[in-house]
Each structure stands twice: as structure tokens, then as C-alpha cells.
Design an enzyme around this catalytic site. Structure first.
Site, PDB file in Angstrom:
ATOM      1  N   GLU A 154       0.669  -1.236   0.024  1.00  0.00           N
ATOM      2  CA  GLU A 154      -0.021  -0.034   0.026  1.00  0.00           C
ATOM      3  C   GLU A 154       0.782   1.228  -0.053  1.00  0.00           C
ATOM      4  O   GLU A 154       0.574   2.004   0.785  1.00  0.00           O
ATOM      5  CB  GLU A 154      -0.987   0.090   1.285  1.00  0.00           C
ATOM      6  CG  GLU A 154      -2.087  -1.142   1.068  1.00  0.00           C
ATOM      7  CD  GLU A 154      -2.954  -1.129   2.264  1.00  0.00           C
ATOM      8  OE1 GLU A 154      -4.076  -1.523   2.280  1.00  0.00           O
ATOM      9  OE2 GLU A 154      -2.727  -0.458   3.366  1.00  0.00           O
ATOM     10  N   GLU A 311      -6.460  -7.542  -1.197  1.00  0.00           N
ATOM     11  CA  GLU A 311      -7.105  -7.428   0.055  1.00  0.00           C
ATOM     12  C   GLU A 311      -8.352  -7.002   0.070  1.00  0.00           C
ATOM     13  O   GLU A 311      -8.823  -6.226  -0.357  1.00  0.00           O
ATOM     14  CB  GLU A 311      -6.421  -6.534   1.181  1.00  0.00           C
ATOM     15  CG  GLU A 311      -4.822  -6.650   1.350  1.00  0.00           C
ATOM     16  CD  GLU A 311      -4.259  -5.842   2.335  1.00  0.00           C
ATOM     17  OE1 GLU A 311      -5.076  -5.038   3.053  1.00  0.00           O
ATOM     18  OE2 GLU A 311      -3.065  -5.856   2.333  1.00  0.00           O
TER      19      GLU A 311
END
Length: 671
Positions: A154, A311
Site C-alpha cells: 500500500e 485485500e
């Protein structure tokens, strides 16, 4: 985007998770692996936050535990999405080199104890990170268990905008490469305003906090620089991996609400497969519509190719003001919505719920309560469905509608001095997409300037920053027979955040047939009524039609009597312009009418009055697959012929989709 040099190869639709074995003892690993096999997990991300465990001291590597868990997963037939481990710095590194810690816009430094405690422009961080990547890639680059490389994690979630001296110097070098001279920077930023003119490169800083509003052009370019700085780091890690491995490389994007720091249009071509993290955001009015939008945008980043959901959650997250669990069946519907919209992998954060740390109350595939739980039973059920969808892998979503979306427009509309603080760019995008979603229309989300020839209907919601070149692509497509809906605050500024003069909507003025003189925003609590009986809010404009036909005008408010909705013939096509935000129901009805005029319809015929339903079609080389996701409380019926892959039952003419269920029907051979 060219075909990836290293395609991600997987047998069917991947079903997986993040796993943090460093949080558990090896006896737990064996239990976890056995349960993974029971659930059907076949792709596991590890070593995402492994730096401190793999390199406990500078230059000293300990791979014993990582070797062990990789060996156990491989023996169980579970493939690995291997992290480089660089997402968060180890304590020894920030202790020895505190200068790598990021600085926020008020000039204060942020410290270790969370994650991403590093400056993207720090050469010290880069050197240490690449040494780790080189060591990890050299050891596992040819390991048969490794299916995918996972760079960092991320990127830019917390540390995208660093204002330290190192970042300021890198920003100046970025500006030098973009503009060539200080004088060109002055022109781009309009520094004649407020005596901001620069004469030497060293005078230019990052846009730190000021006593007044900051220069919008400087802020916009700092966003561009910051995205590029992190992309440069991604490229450096990827290059280190390629020296040792021929396996596909990616990182997990954050195409989701409220995360705006990276321009993923500039990143996507670097990925061997686009991967995304997505979590339902209950701070939004319609989180499920935003989920669909994020999935469509993830697919758009890969130019329609299948992508990977890296995710999402089985239930509640841990970072919203109110962290709601998912209702029974909701997790399965959410997951299969991503698959319907092009995902060739469904992965969760995380496998086993943590018992310590910041994410201990984040949901997981294996919750704190264990296997005697609704969540676990649904995980096993979903794993079985995903296994039965193997033939869907590689197929592509079919869409006749496109929405133009731009991170640069998002950044430009965050100005501290915009006409209304009551809403922003993403609000406009979500409202327009929500109306399309409510009508069951399948949408591709594409960049400004993209080829639009495959679409019949294009929606342009609040594209505040629009270059003349991108405007020419849109107006040419309309002239060739396209139908466009363009909403207010579109084409207001150019790439340097400079306002187009002579009437708003600059390079689109002639195509929409309007002379827009003045913005007239209204208070959030105020209601507007239109001459066609619909209602609206938040915005109006003082304008007059030049060549456009006025279809509705404001009957009250600051723009009373002026156009709210217009239709303008442009070449062989039509440009509609919407100068306000209709109510949710009125927006849905407007989009239905315009889509019908454009000849666009949902992917399948359903009974009239059918409610909370999503229908998307994926098409492969030999068959098409109709996904029908029933979010409602009553059974629905959909016209189709084929075989339902969820239940294995034949479908002849009509499929019944029970309340809360999903049906995925293999249809006729693809044309």
C-alpha cells in the site's frame, strides 16, 4: 498498456490471504496450513512486514523462519505471493538514521511505532531497502512456491507527502525536469499572484503549511511529484527483483474512497498484473456502489485485463469511526462482485485474526472465536464457489458505458479556496456512478484522453482539470455519434490549474452549447426544484443556452430561470450537460433515459420492479458468464440459458436467484 513481460499464471481464480507467521509459533503454522487447505486457500502473501525479522541488524540476514514457512506452504500445495518486506522500517534503521523519517506539512517529523515511517525520497532508506530486496530475491527468486512478487505494501497510504529537506531537493529536481527553467515554473504556478515569484531554484519549497491558502499550482505539482517519487521507488525494487527472478511483480493499489495520493494511471503500466485492496467504507452513503466503482476502476487500470483483489475483509475493519461487521452472506456477495467485475483472484486481509497490535480487531478468515463461527463457514463456502469458477479466469467484462476519472482532477479540486466546501470531486463521481449502478449498467472507468470508440454512452462527472487534447478526444467521439453526459465543474482548468476564460467549460463550450457565466453553489441544507418536477441540491450555475436545448431549468435558488439540464446536438452525437446534483431517484431516472437514448441496456433482462440487484457479464473465448448478485430480500428472476456454476444446475430460459444469493451462469459460446 502493453502486455506484461511476466504474466501472473494461476490455475483458475486465486483464493488467498495475507498471512503473518511471525506473529505465531510454528505449531500454529501447522494448524493454519491445515485449515487453509480446508478452506481452499491457494495463494498466500507473506513477508509483507518482515524486514525486522529477516534483517534483525544492519547487513545480517536470518532466513531460517522464512525458509521454514515457505517450505511448509509449498509442501501443502499453497503458492506464495512474496513480499519484499520493505513496507515498514526496522527500529535499528530509524535509530541509526532518523533523517529518513517523514516530515508533514507543518514541518514536524513523524516517528516510528506505526508503519511506513520513511521518506520516499530518502537515499538512505532506498539503499537499505534495495539491499533487503536483493537478498530476498536472490534467495527465493527461483523458488517453485513463489507465484508473485509483492513490492512493499500500500505504497503512499501514510507517507506519500513528505516535506523534509531531502524531499524538497527532489521536488526541485522534478520541477527542473518538467519545466526546464524557474521562469517556466513561475508561469505554470501563476506566481505573479501575492508576490510569490521565484528567481532561483533553491527558493522553491514543498507546499508546507502557511498562514493563508497555499498556491494551488504548487500543491498540484507536489502531488504529481509525490506520486512519481513513490513510483520511482517501486521501479527500483522491481528492478532488484528482476535481477534474480522471472516471476510476475506487482504491488497493491488502494483504489478506494478517501485514498487519493497516487495517480494510478501512471503506475498501471508498470504492473505485471494490477492488484487492489478494497474495504467497504461505511462513512459513505452507498458503500456497495463504491465497491463496484473501485472494482471497475481497478479493471480500467489494466485496460480491461483481469486483475487481483489483493485485500478485502471478511467483516469489520479497525480504522473507521464505527466498524460494522458484514451481514450473513454479505462477504460472499462482496467477493463475487469483485470477480464479476474482472478480478481473477479473491484475497483477504488477513488469514488469522491478530491478538495484539493495531489490527487486533480487524476481521480475518479465521476469527478470534475460531472455526465455530459464521465467518469461517462462509469462508469455506466461498472457497468452494471460487474453485468452481476456474473456467471464468481470463474472461473479460463487457461494457458499453464509460466514466472518465482522473486523480489529477481529484487533486485540483482539493483547493483550499474552491467555490464550495460542501462536496468534492469524488462526491460527483460517486453520484454519477451510483445512478449508473442503480440502473444495472456495466461501466468501464477510463482515463481522460482514452480511446472511447468501444462505448455508446460516456459520463464525465466534474472533471475539473481537463487538457485541450483530452477535450478534443471527447468532443470528436461525440461528433462521431456518441452520447455524453457532462456534469458541472468539468473543464474548468487546464493542466496547470489555470482557468479557461471566456465562459466556463472552456474547450467543451461549443460541444455543450452553453455560455456559463458564474457558479452559484447553494448551502447543503437548501433544496432546489427544477422545471421538469425533479429536485436537486448543492450547485447551480448562471448560464444561457447558445445552441443547446434546455430540458430543465431552475425554478428557485440563485440561478432561477437558468438551464439545469441541456441537450446539444454535436455532429452525429449528443452532449447533455447537468448543472446541479439531482436527488438520488431523479439522477437514476435521468441516467435511465439517457442510456436508453444511447441504446445501452443492462447485461440481462429482469422482471420489472426487481430491486437490489447487480448483473454483470464476463466474456471468454468459448463462453460468457452472467453474474447475478441479489442483495435484496426477495427472490428475483433473470432471463438466461446455460448452467449455474454455483449450484451446478441447468438454466433454461429463466434463472431464479434467491434473496441474498449469487448465481453465475455459463451461457452460449462467445461470439
Amino acid at each position: 498498456m502493453s502486455a506484461p513481460a511476466r504474466p501472473f499464471a494461476h490455475d483458475g481464480i486465486a483464493f488467498g490471504c495475507d498471512y503473518n507467521p511471525e506473529q505465531w509459533t510454528p505449531d500454529v503454522w501447522d494448524e493454519d496450513i491445515a485449515l487453509m487447505r480446508e478452506a481452499g486457500v491457494d495463494l498466500v502473501a507473506i513477508n509483507i512486514f518482515g524486514w525486522a525479522h529477516v534483517e534483525p541488524r544492519a547487513g545480517e540476514y536470518d532466513f531460517a523462519r522464512l525458509d521454514d514457512i515457505i517450505g511448509r506452504l509449498h509442501a501443502a500445495g499453497i503458492r506464495i505471493n512474496l513480499g519484499t518486506g520493505t513496507a515498514s522500517t526496522p527500529a535499528w534503521l530509524t535509530t541509526a538514521h532518523p533523517e529518513i523519517l517523514p516530515v508533514v506539512d507543518d514541518g514536524t517529523r513523524r516517528y516510528p511505532g506505526g508503519r511506513q515511517a520513511w521518506c520516499p525520497s530518502s537515499p538512505v532508506y532506498r539503499e537499505a531497502a534495495l539491499a533487503l530486496v536483493d537478498a530476498v530475491a536472490a534467495r527465493y527468486g527461483a523458488h517453485p512456491a513463489v507465484a508473485l512478487w509483492h513490492v512493499s505494501n500500500e505504497l503512499g497510504c501514510h507517507n506519500a507527502l513528505c516535506h523534509c529537506d531531502e524531499s524538497a531537493g527532489a521536488f526541485r529536481e522534478w520541477l527542473r525536469a518538467r519545466y526546464g527553467t524557474v521562469e517556466a515554473v513561475n508561469r505554470a504556478w501563476g506566481t505573479a499572484f501575492w508576490s510569490q515569484t521565484y528567481y532561483e531554484w533553491d527558493e522553491i519549497l514543498t507546499p508546507k503549511a502557511t498562514l493563508s491558502s497555499r498556491n494551488p499550482g504548487q500543491v498540484l505539482d507536489f502531488h504529481r511529484f509525490s506520486s512519481d517519487a513513490l513510483l520511482a521507488h517501486y521501479r527500483a525494487e522491481a528492478e532488484a527483483i528482476r535481477a534474480h527472478s522471472a516471476i510476475a511483480i506487482t504491488t497493491n493499489f488502494m483504489v478506494t474512497a478517501h485514498i487519493e495520493n497516487l495517480d494510478y494511471w501512471s503506475w498501471a503500466g508498470e504492473m505485471d498484473i494490477v492488484a487492489n485492496d478494497h474495504y467497504l467504507d461505511h462513512r459513505l452513503g452507498d458503500p456497495r456502489s463504491e465497491l463496484a466503482f473501485a472494482a471497475d476502476l481497478s479493471r480500467g487500470l489494466g485496460e480491461g485485463a483481469p486483475w487481483l483483489l489483493m485485500e478485502h475483509s471478511t467483516g469489520a475493519v479497525n480504522w473507521q469511526p464505527l466498524n460494522k461487521p458484514k451481514a450473513p452472506g454479505e462477504m460472499i456477495r462482496n467477493s463475487l462482485t469483485h470477480v464479476a467485475r474482472g478480478a481473477d483472484g479473491v484475497c483477504f486481509f488477513q488469514w488469522r485474526a491478530s491478538v495484539q497490535g493495531s489490527e487486533k480487531f480487524h476481521s480475518a478468515m479465521l476469527p478470534h472465536v475460531g472455526t465455530d463461527s459464521t465467518v469461517w463457514r462462509e469462508v469455506v463456502e466461498l472457497g468452494g464457489i471460487v474453485d468452481r469458477l476456474a473456467e471464468v479466469a481470463g474472461s473479460r467484462v463487457v461494457a458499453d458505458v464509460a466514466v472518465l476519472f482522473s486523480w489529477e482532477s481529484w487533486w485540483a479540486t482539493q483547493s483550499e479556496t474552491r467555490p464550495s466546501q460542501a462536496f468534492g470531486y469524488l462526491d460527483q463521481v460517486h453520484a454519477a456512478y451510483g445512478a449508473l449502478h442503480a440502473n444495472g449498467l456495466t461501466v468501464d472507468v477510463v482515463a481522460p484522453g482514452a480511446d472511447l470508440s468501444a462505448y455508446r454512452f460516456v459520463v464525465v462527472p466534474g472533471l475539473h482539470l481537463m487538457t485541450e487534447a483530452d477535450a478534443a478526444v471527447l468532443t470528436s467521439w461525440i461528433a462521431d455519434g456518441g452520447t455524453a453526459l457532462i456534469t458541472f465543474s468539468t473543464a474548468i482548468v487546464d493542466e496547470n490549474d489555470r482557468v479557461y476564460t471566456g465562459g466556463y467549460a472552456g474547450p467543451l463550450r461549443e460541444a455543450i452549447g452553453l455560455h456559463i457565466e458564474e457558479f452559484a453553489p447553494v448551502a447543503p441544507e437548501a433544496a432546489l426544484t427544477l422545471s421538469d418536477g425533479s429536485t436537486a441540491r448543492l450547485w447551480s450555475e448562471r448560464s444561457r443556452a447558445t445552441t443547446a436545448e434546455v430540458q430543465a431549468s431552475f425554478t428557485d435558488g440563485p440561478a432561477v430561470g437558468m438551464p439545469a439540464l441541456t441537450r446539444n446536438a454535436w455532429g452525429e452525437g449528443v452532449a447533455f450537460y447537468l448543472a446541479t446534483v439531482p436527488s438520488e431517484a431523479d439522477y437514476r431516472d435521468l441516467v435511465a433515459r439517457l442510456a436508453d437514448e444511447a441504446g445501452v441496456a443492462p447485461a440481462a433482462v429482469v422482471e420489472p420492479g426487481t430491486g437490489d440487484l447487480e448483473i454483470v457479464r464476463r466474456r471468454g473465448d468459448h463462453a460468457s458468464y452472467l453474474f447475478v448478485i441479489n442483495h435484496g430480500e426477495t427472490d428475483v428472476h433473470v432471463e438466461s440459458d446455460g448452467v449455474d456454476l454455483v449450484t451446478g444446475t441447468p438454466v433454461a430460459g429463466r434463472a431464479t436467484v434467491p434473496a441474498g444469493a449469487v448465481r453465475i451462469i455459463r451461457e452460449e459460446a462467445a461470439a
